[in-house]
Design a protein around this motif. Structure first.
Motif, short mmCIF file in Angstrom:
data_model
loop_
_atom_site.label_atom_id
_atom_site.label_comp_id
_atom_site.label_asym_id
_atom_site.label_seq_id
_atom_site.Cartn_x
_atom_site.Cartn_y
_atom_site.Cartn_z
N THR A 54 -23.18 14.34 43.85
CA THR A 54 -22.40 15.40 43.20
C THR A 54 -20.98 14.89 42.91
O THR A 54 -20.43 15.12 41.83
CB THR A 54 -22.35 16.66 44.07
N GLN A 72 -30.03 24.04 37.85
CA GLN A 72 -30.24 22.61 38.07
C GLN A 72 -31.52 22.09 37.42
O GLN A 72 -31.76 20.89 37.41
CB GLN A 72 -30.32 22.33 39.58
N PRO A 103 -23.45 21.27 37.55
CA PRO A 103 -24.07 21.78 38.78
C PRO A 103 -24.01 20.73 39.89
O PRO A 103 -23.86 19.54 39.63
CB PRO A 103 -25.53 22.04 38.36
N THR A 133 -25.13 26.93 37.81
CA THR A 133 -26.04 26.82 38.94
C THR A 133 -27.45 26.40 38.54
O THR A 133 -28.28 26.10 39.40
CB THR A 133 -26.13 28.17 39.68
N VAL A 152 -25.75 18.41 42.72
CA VAL A 152 -27.04 17.72 42.80
C VAL A 152 -27.73 18.14 44.08
O VAL A 152 -27.14 18.10 45.16
CB VAL A 152 -26.84 16.18 42.78
N GLN A 153 -28.99 18.54 43.95
CA GLN A 153 -29.73 19.00 45.13
C GLN A 153 -30.04 17.83 46.05
O GLN A 153 -30.40 16.74 45.61
CB GLN A 153 -31.03 19.67 44.68
N TYR A 165 -27.52 18.47 33.66
CA TYR A 165 -26.51 17.51 34.08
C TYR A 165 -25.95 16.71 32.91
O TYR A 165 -25.28 15.70 33.10
CB TYR A 165 -27.09 16.58 35.14
N ASN A 210 -35.36 19.09 43.01
CA ASN A 210 -34.90 18.88 41.64
C ASN A 210 -35.67 17.70 41.05
O ASN A 210 -35.53 16.58 41.51
CB ASN A 210 -33.40 18.58 41.65
N GLU A 233 -33.71 14.42 40.19
CA GLU A 233 -32.81 13.84 41.18
C GLU A 233 -32.69 12.33 41.02
O GLU A 233 -31.58 11.77 40.99
CB GLU A 233 -33.29 14.18 42.59
#
Length: 372
Positions: free
Chosen positions: A229, A109, A214, A107, A216-217, A115, A23, A26
């Motif tokens: 997250t 991201q 969503p 979903t 967070v990866q 976000y 992502n 991030e």
């Protein structure tokens, strides 16, 4: 020598692939969470319980929850949700109800505002007249009759516009999106009888659904960054209190424990240790939060820190992932609620029970009693 070369090449390619597929936002998310932690800390002091509508977390189960004595539901939780529905309509009397369900988590991201946006249920119909949202029957393998159940509801475009405007000065914006109401809203909504008018009234209280954010990866592709997250959803509390300050009652609909991979325990009646252990952990957090607030201790923040430890401490992360599997989506509404509690509010446990791999926690915001 050659083997060392290939080892180095493999490592280099792994790092390259990670940075190409991760992502891209991030680091931005983590930095923004730090900023929002400060904002929400200030807002907890700005808002007070006397200014805000009620905040409720309830566990919603599957469609069987709508049948009080169904063996795969929970009659005690049914009674409490039904009672809360009566209070919503006849005691709290909000202008409208916003329900955040665990079953609406976008979903995507990678979009620029992934976000920074939560979505509000809408229809394709136009005009200012009252409208009814369609239902989503997002469950499988249940008796046919459950797919014909109805939940009468109403809302209007002016109401949606009113709610959207509340996010004009917040970090996360609200946007309407055409979508029906999923069972995390309408099943407990039926139990609470929000599809029926209050006493001495012919009008329904408008009910709308708001999405979560969503996940967070994380560092490993496909795995979430649990800590960030949790933090991201905790920080939604500021937006939630904008709604509550507008006389909108917010219901957070999830499960205190929700392990679908171990659901056979529900059918067999087998007790699983992690269900009680996780519910006990939540109970300890909210009780400690109450004690700190009674003593005007707003620096220890056991509730916030205890939630974040679920993504930091290996033992606690293991407990979280045992209590919530295959994902933590049903826990996130509880985290959002904790983020919305002001400095003079705490979550009171109204009901809690474990049935197999499910936990039926129900909590309401209450005013912190004065120190004696």
């Amino acid at each position: 020598m050659l083997s060392n070369f290939f080892t180095l090449l493999t490592l280099t390619l792994t790092i390259f692939i990670y940075y190409c597929t991760r992502n891209p936002k991030e680091n931005d998310i983590i930095e923004n969470n730090v900023v929002m932690n400060k904002v929400i800390s200030e807002s907890k002091n700005t808002f007070s319980s006397s200014m805000l509508q009620k905040l409720i977390f309830w566990s919603h189960g599957g469609p069987t929850f709508a049948i009080k004595d169904d063996p795969f539901g929970c009659s005690g939780a049914f009674d409490k949700v039904e009672n809360l529905g009566y209070k919503i309509k006849n005691e709290y009397k909000p202008d409208y109800v916003v329900i955040i369900s665990a079953h609406w988590q976008p979903t995507d991201q990678r979009s620029p505002d992934a976000y920074k946006t939560v979505y509000l249920s809408d229809t394709r119909a136009s005009g200012d007249h009252p409208q009814e949202n369609e239902l989503i029957y997002d469950f499988y393998g249940f008796p046919d009759e459950m797919y014909s159940w109805k939940f009468k509801n109403k809302f209007s475009k002016p109401l949606l516009n009113r709610i959207v405007k509340l996010s004009e000065d917040t970090d996360v914006k609200i946007k309407p999106k055409v979508r029906g109401l999923d069972h995390g809203l309408w099943v407990p909504g039926k139990v609470a009888q929000l599809d029926k008018p209050a006493e001495n009234s012919d009008d329904l209280i408008p009910v709308v659904q708001l999405s979560m954010l969503p996940e967070v990866q994380g560092l490993s592709r496909g795995s979430p960054n649990i800590r960030e997250t949790l933090n991201l959803h905790y920080n939604l509390g500021h937006l939630i209190n904008k709604i509550r300050n507008d006389n909108g009652l917010v219901v957070l609909s999830g499960m205190s424990v929700h392990n679908l991979r171990d659901l056979q325990s529900l059918f067999s009646g087998r007790k699983v240790a992690y269900a009680k252990k996780f519910n006990d952990y939540l109970r300890e957090l909210i009780q400690q939060d109450k004690k700190e607030k009674i003593n005007n201790d707003f620096t220890t923040q056991s509730l916030y820190n205890g939630l974040m430890k679920l993504g930091e401490d290996k033992t606690l992360t293991s407990l979280l992932l045992s209590a919530h599997s295959p994902g933590i989506d049903h826990f996130l509404p509880f985290v959002i609620g904790c983020g919305a509690l002001t400095n003079d509010e705490y979550f009171k446990e109204q009901y809690c029970e474990e049935t197999g791999s499910l936990g039926w926690g129900i909590y309401t915001s209450e005013k912190v009693p004065k120190s004696t």
